[in-house]
Structures are given as structure tokens and as C-alpha cells.
Design a protein around this motif. Structure first.
Motif, PDB file in Angstrom:
ATOM      1  N   SER A   6       0.838  -1.208   0.000  1.00  0.00           N
ATOM      2  CA  SER A   6       0.000   0.000   0.000  1.00  0.00           C
ATOM      3  C   SER A   6       0.872   1.257   0.000  1.00  0.00           C
ATOM      4  O   SER A   6       0.546   2.233  -0.679  1.00  0.00           O
ATOM      5  CB  SER A   6      -0.970   0.008   1.185  1.00  0.00           C
ATOM      6  OG  SER A   6      -0.273   0.019   2.406  1.00  0.00           O
ATOM      7  N   GLN A   7       1.985   1.239   0.736  1.00  0.00           N
ATOM      8  CA  GLN A   7       2.918   2.375   0.705  1.00  0.00           C
ATOM      9  C   GLN A   7       3.513   2.524  -0.703  1.00  0.00           C
ATOM     10  O   GLN A   7       3.687   3.638  -1.192  1.00  0.00           O
ATOM     11  CB  GLN A   7       4.053   2.192   1.709  1.00  0.00           C
ATOM     12  CG  GLN A   7       3.654   2.407   3.134  1.00  0.00           C
ATOM     13  CD  GLN A   7       4.824   2.218   4.093  1.00  0.00           C
ATOM     14  OE1 GLN A   7       5.879   1.680   3.737  1.00  0.00           O
ATOM     15  NE2 GLN A   7       4.637   2.647   5.331  1.00  0.00           N
ATOM     16  N   TYR A   8       3.800   1.407  -1.333  1.00  0.00           N
ATOM     17  CA  TYR A   8       4.347   1.434  -2.696  1.00  0.00           C
ATOM     18  C   TYR A   8       3.347   2.068  -3.667  1.00  0.00           C
ATOM     19  O   TYR A   8       3.703   2.929  -4.471  1.00  0.00           O
ATOM     20  CB  TYR A   8       4.709   0.016  -3.141  1.00  0.00           C
ATOM     21  CG  TYR A   8       5.102  -0.086  -4.588  1.00  0.00           C
ATOM     22  CD1 TYR A   8       6.323   0.414  -5.042  1.00  0.00           C
ATOM     23  CD2 TYR A   8       4.248  -0.675  -5.517  1.00  0.00           C
ATOM     24  CE1 TYR A   8       6.669   0.327  -6.379  1.00  0.00           C
ATOM     25  CE2 TYR A   8       4.596  -0.767  -6.858  1.00  0.00           C
ATOM     26  CZ  TYR A   8       5.810  -0.267  -7.283  1.00  0.00           C
ATOM     27  OH  TYR A   8       6.155  -0.344  -8.607  1.00  0.00           O
ATOM     28  N   LYS A   9       2.088   1.670  -3.563  1.00  0.00           N
ATOM     29  CA  LYS A   9       1.060   2.224  -4.448  1.00  0.00           C
ATOM     30  C   LYS A   9       0.904   3.729  -4.229  1.00  0.00           C
ATOM     31  O   LYS A   9       0.787   4.498  -5.190  1.00  0.00           O
ATOM     32  CB  LYS A   9      -0.274   1.510  -4.220  1.00  0.00           C
ATOM     33  CG  LYS A   9      -0.308   0.105  -4.788  1.00  0.00           C
ATOM     34  CD  LYS A   9      -1.630  -0.582  -4.491  1.00  0.00           C
ATOM     35  CE  LYS A   9      -1.620  -2.012  -5.017  1.00  0.00           C
ATOM     36  NZ  LYS A   9      -2.841  -2.735  -4.653  1.00  0.00           N
ATOM     37  N   LEU A  15       4.395  10.057  -7.143  1.00  0.00           N
ATOM     38  CA  LEU A  15       5.380  10.306  -8.193  1.00  0.00           C
ATOM     39  C   LEU A  15       4.717  10.847  -9.454  1.00  0.00           C
ATOM     40  O   LEU A  15       5.273  11.714 -10.135  1.00  0.00           O
ATOM     41  CB  LEU A  15       6.168   9.031  -8.516  1.00  0.00           C
ATOM     42  CG  LEU A  15       7.247   8.672  -7.506  1.00  0.00           C
ATOM     43  CD1 LEU A  15       7.801   7.275  -7.781  1.00  0.00           C
ATOM     44  CD2 LEU A  15       8.368   9.701  -7.519  1.00  0.00           C
ATOM     45  N   LYS A  16       3.523  10.341  -9.771  1.00  0.00           N
ATOM     46  CA  LYS A  16       2.800  10.826 -10.941  1.00  0.00           C
ATOM     47  C   LYS A  16       2.413  12.296 -10.773  1.00  0.00           C
ATOM     48  O   LYS A  16       2.390  13.060 -11.727  1.00  0.00           O
ATOM     49  CB  LYS A  16       1.537   9.997 -11.175  1.00  0.00           C
ATOM     50  CG  LYS A  16       1.805   8.606 -11.699  1.00  0.00           C
ATOM     51  CD  LYS A  16       0.510   7.825 -11.862  1.00  0.00           C
ATOM     52  CE  LYS A  16       0.773   6.394 -12.284  1.00  0.00           C
ATOM     53  NZ  LYS A  16      -0.461   5.594 -12.321  1.00  0.00           N
ATOM     54  N   GLU A  17       2.128  12.704  -9.541  1.00  0.00           N
ATOM     55  CA  GLU A  17       1.684  14.065  -9.251  1.00  0.00           C
ATOM     56  C   GLU A  17       2.840  15.052  -9.080  1.00  0.00           C
ATOM     57  O   GLU A  17       2.644  16.252  -9.248  1.00  0.00           O
ATOM     58  CB  GLU A  17       0.849  14.079  -7.968  1.00  0.00           C
ATOM     59  CG  GLU A  17      -0.397  13.245  -8.018  1.00  0.00           C
ATOM     60  CD  GLU A  17      -1.047  13.079  -6.655  1.00  0.00           C
ATOM     61  OE1 GLU A  17      -0.553  13.673  -5.666  1.00  0.00           O
ATOM     62  OE2 GLU A  17      -2.044  12.351  -6.565  1.00  0.00           O
ATOM     63  N   LYS A  52      14.099  10.992  -4.190  1.00  0.00           N
ATOM     64  CA  LYS A  52      14.203  10.063  -3.058  1.00  0.00           C
ATOM     65  C   LYS A  52      13.055   9.059  -3.100  1.00  0.00           C
ATOM     66  O   LYS A  52      13.263   7.854  -2.934  1.00  0.00           O
ATOM     67  CB  LYS A  52      14.189  10.827  -1.741  1.00  0.00           C
ATOM     68  CG  LYS A  52      14.324   9.953  -0.510  1.00  0.00           C
ATOM     69  CD  LYS A  52      14.331  10.784   0.766  1.00  0.00           C
ATOM     70  CE  LYS A  52      14.566   9.945   1.983  1.00  0.00           C
ATOM     71  NZ  LYS A  52      13.381   9.384   2.576  1.00  0.00           N
ATOM     72  N   LEU A  53      11.860   9.544  -3.341  1.00  0.00           N
ATOM     73  CA  LEU A  53      10.693   8.664  -3.418  1.00  0.00           C
ATOM     74  C   LEU A  53      10.823   7.703  -4.595  1.00  0.00           C
ATOM     75  O   LEU A  53      10.492   6.520  -4.491  1.00  0.00           O
ATOM     76  CB  LEU A  53       9.420   9.505  -3.535  1.00  0.00           C
ATOM     77  CG  LEU A  53       8.097   8.774  -3.425  1.00  0.00           C
ATOM     78  CD1 LEU A  53       7.982   8.055  -2.083  1.00  0.00           C
ATOM     79  CD2 LEU A  53       6.941   9.756  -3.593  1.00  0.00           C
ATOM     80  N   ALA A  57      10.886   3.598  -4.404  1.00  0.00           N
ATOM     81  CA  ALA A  57       9.978   2.760  -5.200  1.00  0.00           C
ATOM     82  C   ALA A  57      10.774   1.762  -6.035  1.00  0.00           C
ATOM     83  O   ALA A  57      10.410   0.577  -6.119  1.00  0.00           O
ATOM     84  CB  ALA A  57       9.099   3.631  -6.100  1.00  0.00           C
ATOM     85  N   ALA A  58      11.867   2.218  -6.619  1.00  0.00           N
ATOM     86  CA  ALA A  58      12.713   1.324  -7.422  1.00  0.00           C
ATOM     87  C   ALA A  58      13.335   0.239  -6.546  1.00  0.00           C
ATOM     88  O   ALA A  58      13.423  -0.931  -6.955  1.00  0.00           O
ATOM     89  CB  ALA A  58      13.808   2.125  -8.120  1.00  0.00           C
ATOM     90  N   GLU A  59      13.743   0.607  -5.323  1.00  0.00           N
ATOM     91  CA  GLU A  59      14.307  -0.376  -4.394  1.00  0.00           C
ATOM     92  C   GLU A  59      13.256  -1.433  -4.041  1.00  0.00           C
ATOM     93  O   GLU A  59      13.562  -2.623  -3.978  1.00  0.00           O
ATOM     94  CB  GLU A  59      14.808   0.313  -3.123  1.00  0.00           C
ATOM     95  CG  GLU A  59      15.385  -0.639  -2.105  1.00  0.00           C
ATOM     96  CD  GLU A  59      15.767   0.030  -0.789  1.00  0.00           C
ATOM     97  OE1 GLU A  59      16.624  -0.546  -0.080  1.00  0.00           O
ATOM     98  OE2 GLU A  59      15.208   1.091  -0.456  1.00  0.00           O
ATOM     99  N   TYR A  60      12.016  -1.007  -3.822  1.00  0.00           N
ATOM    100  CA  TYR A  60      10.932  -1.929  -3.499  1.00  0.00           C
ATOM    101  C   TYR A  60      10.689  -2.895  -4.657  1.00  0.00           C
ATOM    102  O   TYR A  60      10.567  -4.101  -4.459  1.00  0.00           O
ATOM    103  CB  TYR A  60       9.665  -1.132  -3.174  1.00  0.00           C
ATOM    104  CG  TYR A  60       8.507  -1.979  -2.685  1.00  0.00           C
ATOM    105  CD1 TYR A  60       8.391  -2.316  -1.344  1.00  0.00           C
ATOM    106  CD2 TYR A  60       7.524  -2.441  -3.557  1.00  0.00           C
ATOM    107  CE1 TYR A  60       7.326  -3.087  -0.885  1.00  0.00           C
ATOM    108  CE2 TYR A  60       6.463  -3.215  -3.108  1.00  0.00           C
ATOM    109  CZ  TYR A  60       6.374  -3.532  -1.773  1.00  0.00           C
ATOM    110  OH  TYR A  60       5.324  -4.300  -1.326  1.00  0.00           O
ATOM    111  N   GLU A  61      10.647  -2.362  -5.879  1.00  0.00           N
ATOM    112  CA  GLU A  61      10.445  -3.197  -7.064  1.00  0.00           C
ATOM    113  C   GLU A  61      11.585  -4.204  -7.225  1.00  0.00           C
ATOM    114  O   GLU A  61      11.352  -5.379  -7.519  1.00  0.00           O
ATOM    115  CB  GLU A  61      10.354  -2.316  -8.322  1.00  0.00           C
ATOM    116  CG  GLU A  61       9.110  -1.466  -8.378  1.00  0.00           C
ATOM    117  CD  GLU A  61       9.195  -0.347  -9.411  1.00  0.00           C
ATOM    118  OE1 GLU A  61      10.216  -0.241 -10.126  1.00  0.00           O
ATOM    119  OE2 GLU A  61       8.233   0.444  -9.481  1.00  0.00           O
TER     120      GLU A  61
END
Length: 176
Positions: A6-9, A15-17, A52-53, A57-61
């Protein structure tokens, strides 16, 4: 560190915003007549937050697709446990149920980097995650020791060295 799906989503949505928010902030600061340096600093700060965000996100993926989690220090072990939980596809609640403790306890462990968890509990968590742990203990690199020998030098030789150095333009006299 992103600790859940959920944090990833939410991170992906932010990031889109982000780019439009940065543009709006720049426009607002220009309309207020702010100095260009202030505008640039504000844009750089927001860009750094976005970067940073994006890295998190890339680290999570990457974590979801990795085969193993390697660490080089025991200080990294608490984060490795969190990564192992994510890799295994468990939420904090899933892990808590599996080892029969409250979800809040897992949350506390993770927030406190497992400082309050005893070794038995850590082993139980690692086992519940179905992870193998390999530890290699080796000495840290040895510090180099330089031995300096005191040298006694006469005032005459010291004055000669000073003259040689000052002729080369390397010595500035202070208070003379």
C-alpha cells in the motif's frame, strides 16, 4: 524505506503528481515575485524529494525480484529482515499471525530496527519468513600504524631548513 504494497502504491501515485506540483510551485513563486534563486532552491528541494521517493519505489520493485538479500554488516540486519518480509510477500499482519503475536509488535520491531527483539524472536521471524541466513565473520581491515621517530635537530639546522623553504616560497613567517 517503503515497507508495504500500500505504501508502494501511494508512492507511485505521488510520483505521478510530483512534476505538476513542482511546476505549480514554481509558477506560484514567480507570481509572488520571488527571487530566481529562491525559486530554483524550492524546485531543487522538491525535485530531491521526488528523486528520493523514486529511489525508494525502485528499491521496493527490485526487492520483489531479487534472489537474495546481502548485507555487509550486522547493523544492516534489521533492514534485511524487513526486506525479507517484503520479499516473502508478507504484510506485517501476515507475519504477526504466522508467529502468533500482535501486528503492532511487528510494527514496533520494524520501527525500532528490531532493537527490542531478543535473538529467539528474531530467529522465529526469520524462520517464519522461510529464509536461510549465512553469516561470515571476518576481521575488519587492520588499521595501518605509522611509527614516527623523533629527530633532534640543532637550531642552526632548523634555521637552514627555514631559509631553504622560504626561498622556495613555501613558508610564510607569522608574527616576525
Amino acid at each position: 524505506m517503503i515497507r508495504s504494497n500500500s505504501q508502494y502504491k501511494k508512492a507511485k501515485e505521488k510520483l505521478k503528481e510530483f512534476d505538476s506540483l513542482i511546476e505549480k510551485e514554481i509558477s506560484l513563486l514567480k507570481d509572488e515575485g520571488r527571487h530566481p534563486v529562491e525559486i530554483e532552491m524550492s524546485a531543487n528541494l522538491m525535485s530531491a524529494q521526488r528523486d528520493k521517493l523514486s529511489l525508494e519505489a525502485a528499491e521496493y520493485e527490485e526487492l520483489l525480484n531479487c534472489k537474495e538479500i546481502a548485507i555487509s554488516s550486522m547493523r544492516e540486519f534489521p533492514k534485511a529482515i524487513v526486506k525479507a518480509r517484503i520479499k516473502a510477500g508478507y504484510t506485517q499482519g501476515d507475519l504477526a499471525k504466522k508467529i502468533e503475536i500482535a501486528e503492532q509488535q511487528i510494527q514496533r520491531y520494524e520501527i525500532q530496527d528490531y532493537n527490542k527483539a531478543n535473538l529467539e524472536r528474531v530467529v522465529q521471524i526469520v524462520d517464519a519468513l522461510d529464509m536461510n541466513v549465512s553469516i561470515i565473520l571476518k576481521p575488519q581491515t587492520e588499521a595501518r600504524v605509522i611509527h614516527l621517530k623523533p629527530t633532534i635537530i640543532s637550531q642552526e639546522k632548523l634555521d637552514q631548513k627555514k631559509d631553504e623553504i622560504s626561498k622556495e616560497g613555501l613558508l610564510m613567517s607569522i608574527g616576525e
